[in-house]
Design an enzyme around this catalytic site. Structure first.
Site, PDB file in Angstrom:
ATOM      1  N   ASN A  40       6.789  -7.643   6.739  1.00 21.07           N
ATOM      2  CA  ASN A  40       5.555  -7.034   7.234  1.00 21.07           C
ATOM      3  C   ASN A  40       4.351  -7.812   6.727  1.00 21.07           C
ATOM      4  O   ASN A  40       4.205  -8.031   5.524  1.00 21.07           O
ATOM      5  CB  ASN A  40       5.452  -5.583   6.759  1.00 21.07           C
ATOM      6  CG  ASN A  40       4.171  -4.910   7.240  1.00 21.07           C
ATOM      7  OD1 ASN A  40       3.983  -4.698   8.431  1.00 21.07           O
ATOM      8  ND2 ASN A  40       3.279  -4.596   6.312  1.00 21.07           N
ATOM      9  N   GLU A  41       3.518  -8.226   7.648  1.00 18.05           N
ATOM     10  CA  GLU A  41       2.225  -8.843   7.346  1.00 18.05           C
ATOM     11  C   GLU A  41       2.277  -9.968   6.318  1.00 18.05           C
ATOM     12  O   GLU A  41       1.634  -9.897   5.259  1.00 18.05           O
ATOM     13  CB  GLU A  41       1.229  -7.771   6.888  1.00 18.05           C
ATOM     14  CG  GLU A  41       0.910  -6.772   7.958  1.00 18.05           C
ATOM     15  CD  GLU A  41      -0.234  -5.828   7.579  1.00 18.05           C
ATOM     16  OE1 GLU A  41      -0.618  -5.776   6.399  1.00 18.05           O
ATOM     17  OE2 GLU A  41      -0.742  -5.158   8.494  1.00 18.05           O
TER      18      GLU A  41
ATOM     19  N   ASN B 157      -0.356  -5.405  13.789  1.00 17.18           N
ATOM     20  CA  ASN B 157      -0.974  -4.273  13.085  1.00 17.18           C
ATOM     21  C   ASN B 157      -2.485  -4.483  13.163  1.00 17.18           C
ATOM     22  O   ASN B 157      -2.982  -5.515  12.699  1.00 17.18           O
ATOM     23  CB  ASN B 157      -0.544  -4.258  11.611  1.00 17.18           C
ATOM     24  CG  ASN B 157       0.966  -4.124  11.442  1.00 17.18           C
ATOM     25  OD1 ASN B 157       1.690  -3.795  12.383  1.00 17.18           O
ATOM     26  ND2 ASN B 157       1.453  -4.366  10.225  1.00 17.18           N
TER      27      ASN B 157
ATOM     28  N   LYS C 255      -3.948   8.035   6.548  1.00 16.74           N
ATOM     29  CA  LYS C 255      -3.862   7.752   7.988  1.00 16.74           C
ATOM     30  C   LYS C 255      -2.784   8.588   8.673  1.00 16.74           C
ATOM     31  O   LYS C 255      -2.502   8.394   9.861  1.00 16.74           O
ATOM     32  CB  LYS C 255      -3.613   6.260   8.213  1.00 16.74           C
ATOM     33  CG  LYS C 255      -4.796   5.398   7.735  1.00 16.74           C
ATOM     34  CD  LYS C 255      -4.712   3.966   8.187  1.00 16.74           C
ATOM     35  CE  LYS C 255      -5.859   3.154   7.623  1.00 16.74           C
ATOM     36  NZ  LYS C 255      -5.746   2.895   6.160  1.00 16.74           N
TER      37      LYS C 255
ATOM     38  N   ASP D  73       0.823  -1.199   0.000  1.00 20.28           N
ATOM     39  CA  ASP D  73       0.000   0.000   0.000  1.00 20.28           C
ATOM     40  C   ASP D  73       0.866   1.262   0.000  1.00 20.28           C
ATOM     41  O   ASP D  73       0.685   2.149   0.826  1.00 20.28           O
ATOM     42  CB  ASP D  73      -0.897  -0.077   1.257  1.00 20.28           C
ATOM     43  CG  ASP D  73      -1.894   1.045   1.353  1.00 20.28           C
ATOM     44  OD1 ASP D  73      -2.382   1.500   0.311  1.00 20.28           O
ATOM     45  OD2 ASP D  73      -2.185   1.466   2.500  1.00 20.28           O
TER      46      ASP D  73
ATOM     47  N   TYR E 140     -11.165  -0.948   9.232  1.00 15.10           N
ATOM     48  CA  TYR E 140     -11.579  -1.925   8.213  1.00 15.10           C
ATOM     49  C   TYR E 140     -12.675  -2.835   8.758  1.00 15.10           C
ATOM     50  O   TYR E 140     -13.463  -3.381   8.004  1.00 15.10           O
ATOM     51  CB  TYR E 140     -10.383  -2.755   7.741  1.00 15.10           C
ATOM     52  CG  TYR E 140      -9.348  -1.921   7.005  1.00 15.10           C
ATOM     53  CD1 TYR E 140      -9.691  -1.221   5.850  1.00 15.10           C
ATOM     54  CD2 TYR E 140      -8.048  -1.816   7.470  1.00 15.10           C
ATOM     55  CE1 TYR E 140      -8.749  -0.455   5.177  1.00 15.10           C
ATOM     56  CE2 TYR E 140      -7.103  -1.053   6.804  1.00 15.10           C
ATOM     57  CZ  TYR E 140      -7.465  -0.369   5.662  1.00 15.10           C
ATOM     58  OH  TYR E 140      -6.541   0.403   4.996  1.00 15.10           O
TER      59      TYR E 140
ATOM     60  N   TRP F  87      -0.076   4.300  12.796  1.00 20.59           N
ATOM     61  CA  TRP F  87       0.000   4.271  11.332  1.00 20.59           C
ATOM     62  C   TRP F  87      -0.780   5.455  10.818  1.00 20.59           C
ATOM     63  O   TRP F  87      -1.969   5.517  11.025  1.00 20.59           O
ATOM     64  CB  TRP F  87      -0.578   2.968  10.775  1.00 20.59           C
ATOM     65  CG  TRP F  87      -0.274   2.818   9.315  1.00 20.59           C
ATOM     66  CD1 TRP F  87      -1.129   3.004   8.265  1.00 20.59           C
ATOM     67  CD2 TRP F  87       0.988   2.453   8.748  1.00 20.59           C
ATOM     68  NE1 TRP F  87      -0.473   2.785   7.080  1.00 20.59           N
ATOM     69  CE2 TRP F  87       0.830   2.453   7.339  1.00 20.59           C
ATOM     70  CE3 TRP F  87       2.241   2.152   9.283  1.00 20.59           C
ATOM     71  CZ2 TRP F  87       1.878   2.146   6.473  1.00 20.59           C
ATOM     72  CZ3 TRP F  87       3.264   1.851   8.412  1.00 20.59           C
ATOM     73  CH2 TRP F  87       3.077   1.847   7.021  1.00 20.59           C
TER      74      TRP F  87
ATOM     75  N   GLU G 105       1.030  -1.060  14.271  1.00 22.63           N
ATOM     76  CA  GLU G 105       0.223  -0.219  13.364  1.00 22.63           C
ATOM     77  C   GLU G 105      -1.175  -0.119  13.925  1.00 22.63           C
ATOM     78  O   GLU G 105      -1.766  -1.140  14.321  1.00 22.63           O
ATOM     79  CB  GLU G 105       0.117  -0.825  11.961  1.00 22.63           C
ATOM     80  CG  GLU G 105       1.295  -0.618  11.065  1.00 22.63           C
ATOM     81  CD  GLU G 105       1.060  -1.117   9.626  1.00 22.63           C
ATOM     82  OE1 GLU G 105      -0.102  -1.114   9.162  1.00 22.63           O
ATOM     83  OE2 GLU G 105       2.046  -1.509   8.999  1.00 22.63           O
TER      84      GLU G 105
ATOM     85  N   TYR H 182      -6.657  -2.872  12.899  1.00 27.44           N
ATOM     86  CA  TYR H 182      -7.531  -1.818  12.358  1.00 27.44           C
ATOM     87  C   TYR H 182      -8.987  -2.017  12.762  1.00 27.44           C
ATOM     88  O   TYR H 182      -9.881  -1.668  12.009  1.00 27.44           O
ATOM     89  CB  TYR H 182      -7.352  -1.754  10.829  1.00 27.44           C
ATOM     90  CG  TYR H 182      -5.985  -1.214  10.462  1.00 27.44           C
ATOM     91  CD1 TYR H 182      -5.748   0.158  10.403  1.00 27.44           C
ATOM     92  CD2 TYR H 182      -4.918  -2.076  10.251  1.00 27.44           C
ATOM     93  CE1 TYR H 182      -4.486   0.661  10.120  1.00 27.44           C
ATOM     94  CE2 TYR H 182      -3.650  -1.585   9.966  1.00 27.44           C
ATOM     95  CZ  TYR H 182      -3.444  -0.212   9.897  1.00 27.44           C
ATOM     96  OH  TYR H 182      -2.189   0.287   9.627  1.00 27.44           O
TER      97      TYR H 182
HETATM   98  C1  BDP Z   1      -1.401  -2.467   6.820  1.00 27.07           C
HETATM   99  C2  BDP Z   1      -0.103  -2.341   6.045  1.00 27.07           C
HETATM  100  C3  BDP Z   1       0.205  -0.903   5.612  1.00 27.07           C
HETATM  101  C4  BDP Z   1      -1.053  -0.256   5.083  1.00 27.07           C
HETATM  102  C5  BDP Z   1      -2.078  -0.214   6.208  1.00 27.07           C
HETATM  103  C6  BDP Z   1      -3.385   0.464   5.786  1.00 27.07           C
HETATM  104  O1  BDP Z   1       0.986  -2.838   6.790  1.00 27.07           O
HETATM  105  O2  BDP Z   1       1.216  -0.924   4.644  1.00 27.07           O
HETATM  106  O3  BDP Z   1      -0.812   1.031   4.583  1.00 27.07           O
HETATM  107  O4  BDP Z   1      -2.389  -1.529   6.569  1.00 27.07           O
HETATM  108  O5  BDP Z   1      -4.249  -0.227   5.257  1.00 27.07           O
HETATM  109  O6  BDP Z   1      -2.026  -3.628   6.438  1.00 27.07           O
HETATM  110  O7  BDP Z   1      -3.514   1.661   5.968  1.00 27.07           O
END
Ligand code: BDP
Length: 610
Positions: free
Chosen positions: A407-408, A466, A568, A168, A472, A549, A504, A468
């Site tokens: 990462n991820e 990480n 973000k 991303d 999300y 993040w 994150e 969200y």
């Molecule tokens: C995470 C990723 C990061 C993305 C972020 C997002 O590590 O690179 O920019 O989500 O969705 O999954 O903002």
């Protein structure tokens, strides 16, 4: 790998400036002999990404090959010396020629590479440097690539980004860091490996191992100094190696509050005559994970900071010193003490500055969203080689407190990850990392979709997640989000008994958008999101930090869920603060006092140096 340096025995010549570029859409440059020089399409700044800089010639979204050339005058002062051409980074791979002679290639983005050119240039004359840069990625590269065909074949057409990318952030192409021609003596200091220890409250130890190109008959002088004191030692060169162990007393340890650097001067001599000299800043400090804590110099440290990006309008991913100074000024303003070089190694200048400013860095390999359906033995070999180059470049920086190996992984929840392949992969990579550097912890930021059974967790010294919830998932519902985060943190800690960094968490926010109710994209929602996460994190004795993040908005490939950028950022792309910046500034000003796992309160280190 040592950075070029100007010393009594070494010379540097910058090749930065306006170069020529030729876009090779049909990949015909090789057969047409462009390596010996070409008729350019345009000028291009080095360092710089071609995309925004040259958008008007149609390369904004270009994935492919571009040829760079410049002429550089080789000064007579380079006479009799070993001459090296060094490229700070070319993304994502490059092939290089000088005066038509092929020097070699480099497969990894975001890392420096160099070639000796002594026999291919004439001093007192100019030389033609040609670099073929490609920003194409494949299944085997680090990071992996993806194509429009993949999206169709996997029935993921709505995931498709343009340009296609597994990550991303915008897949900028170009020579992103400085290019130099430098000269060393023919016999020279090839590498320096410094390790430091704390012996007692006032005693430090600096162990330095020097690799040299001359095998015997030489000596090496070591001089370590601060403003107030200095220590010297001599060692003989044996089998191309010289070592010293310097006891430093009284010792000022390197920390966020006092990032004390000692200057280490290495002098290679034969029969008393100076052959080569190199200088390195040394910070004496120790990093450890113990129980549920991350310790810096034996004291618990709580990481307050961000995931960042190298990204700025027009510059793309180019190194910019004004931006470096600005960003570190903002980190200080907001009371942060750390960041992760998400999702690739940043310019060496960034790490040098972090050493000076007392900012703690989690240094990340450019391995992003690895898909195990496309992971082969070759991928693992490349991943290991990438890590080797990263550690070789950054091993001497006191600011680097951990390696992030990826990462991820398992971004698409492919089943292949959980059938033993994922576990075997991380096991081998982690062993490799520890063999290269046993002094720093390792981590691999996890995505929720990889689940609490992520095999990567088994090999991490501290866990990074990480998350969200509230973005999300559970959009607009921070009460649900906070509860889910809290439960998941407890479950992970219970299972692995390792400290956890929330590496994150963040919400896209349009600067200037407001609402009295919980509404995605508003400045108020970003504040509420961060407040909720920070409160949950503070309530857990085993958490070792919070990395928001993102530090700033950044450009992404085109997709319907992004309005040009990932929003973000706590700062806009041009570094204006959003409301959340003021929340974090206040929140991080209070050095968090957390109860430790065994109950006793610990005041955590981590303020910026005054
Ligand atoms: C995470 C990723 C990061 C993305 C972020 C997002 O590590 O690179 O920019 O989500 O969705 O999954 O903002």
């Amino acid at each position: 790998m040592l950075k070029p340096q100007q010393t009594i025995s070494r010379l540097r010549l910058s090749c930065d400036g306006l170069w020529n570029i030729k876009i090779d859409r049909e990949n015909v440059g090789d057969v047409n002999g462009w390596s010996a020089g070409f008729a350019p399409d345009a000028d291009v700044a080095v360092p710089g990404s071609w995309n925004e800089q040259l958008a008007e010639i149609g390369v904004m979204n270009y994935i492919g090959v571009a040829w760079y050339q410049t002429r550089v005058f080789v000064p007579t002062a380079f006479e009799g010396k070993r001459i090296v051409l060094r490229i700070g980074s070319a993304d994502f791979s490059a092939r290089v020629w000088i005066n038509g002679k092929f020097l070699g290639s480099h497969e990894f983005g975001f890392l420096p590479f160099e070639f000796e050119v002594t026999d291919h240039v004439a001093v007192g004359k100019s030389a033609l440097v040609v670099v073929r840069v490609s920003n194409e990625l494949t299944d085997d590269t680090v990071p992996q690539g993806v194509t429009a065909e993949n999206y169709i074949a996997e029935n993921r057409v709505r995931d498709e980004t343009f340009p296609p990318a597994r990550f991303d952030f915008f897949p900028y192409g170009g020579i992103h860091r400085s290019v130099e021609l430098y000269a060393t003596p023919k016999e020279y200091i090839d590498d320096i490996d410094v390790q430091t220890n704390i012996v007692s409250a006032s005693d430090g130890l600096v162990r330095a191992k020097i690799q040299l190109t001359c095998l015997d008959g030489a000596t090496v002088g070591f001089r370590l100094e601060s403003d107030a004191q200095n220590w010297t030692q001599e060692a003989n060169v044996e089998n191309g190696v010289a070592e010293a162990s310097i006891a430093v007393n009284p010792c000022q340890f390197w920390s966020c509050e006092h990032p004390q650097l000692y200057l280490l001067t290495i002098q290679l001599r034969r029969d008393g005559e100076l052959i080569d000299e190199y200088q390195l800043n040394v910070g004496i400090r120790e990093v450890k994970v113990e129980g549920a804590k991350l310790l810096l110099n034996g004291k618990p440290v709580f990481l307050k900071g961000f995931g960042k990006h190298e990204d700025f309008p027009v510059l793309g991913k180019a190194l910019s010193l004004p931006l470096l100074v600005k960003d570190f000024g903002l980190l200080r303003w907001i009371n942060a003490n750390s960041f992760r070089t998400s999702h690739y190694p940043y310019a060496e200048e960034v790490l040098d500055y972090a050493d000076r400013k007392g900012i703690l860095i989690i240094d990340e390999v450019a391995d992003i969203s690895r898909d195990f359906r496309y992971t082969s033995p070759k991928s693992l070999e490349n991943h290991k080689a990438y890590l080797r180059e990263l550690i070789a470049r950054d091993k001497n920086h006191p600011c680097v407190i951990a390696w992030s190996l990826s990462n991820e992984p398992n971004y698409l929840a492919e089943l292949e990850y959980h059938d033993g392949r994922g576990d075997a992969y991380w096991k081998e990579l982690a062993q490799h990392a520890r063999a290269l550097d046993e002094t720093r912890p390792i981590t691999i930021p996890n995505l929720q979709r990889a689940t609490i059974n992520d095999p990567a967790f088994n090999y991490c010294d501290f866990i990074s997640i990480n998350r969200y919830y509230g973005w999300y998932e559970n959009p607009g519902q921070m009460d649900v989000a906070g509860k889910r985060l809290s439960e998941e943190l407890d479950a992970i800690y219970e299972k692995y008994q390792k400290p956890i960094l929330v590496s994150e968490f963040g919400a896209d926010t349009v600067a200037g958008l407001h609402s009295t109710t919980d509404q995605l994209f508003t400045e108020e929602y970003q504040v509420k999101f961060l407040e909720t996460y920070c409160a949950v994190i503070a309530s857990k004795p085993y958490t070792i930090g919070e990395h928001v993040w993102n530090f700033a908005d950044f450009r992404t490939p085109q997709h319907h869920r992004r309005v040009v950028m990932n929003l973000k950022g706590v700062f806009t792309r041009t570094r204006e603060p959003k409301r959340a910046a003021f929340f974090l500034k206040e929140h991080w000003a209070k050095s968090p006092v957390k109860s430790s796992v065994n109950g006793e309160a610990a005041v955590l280190a981590g303020a910026f140096e005054k």
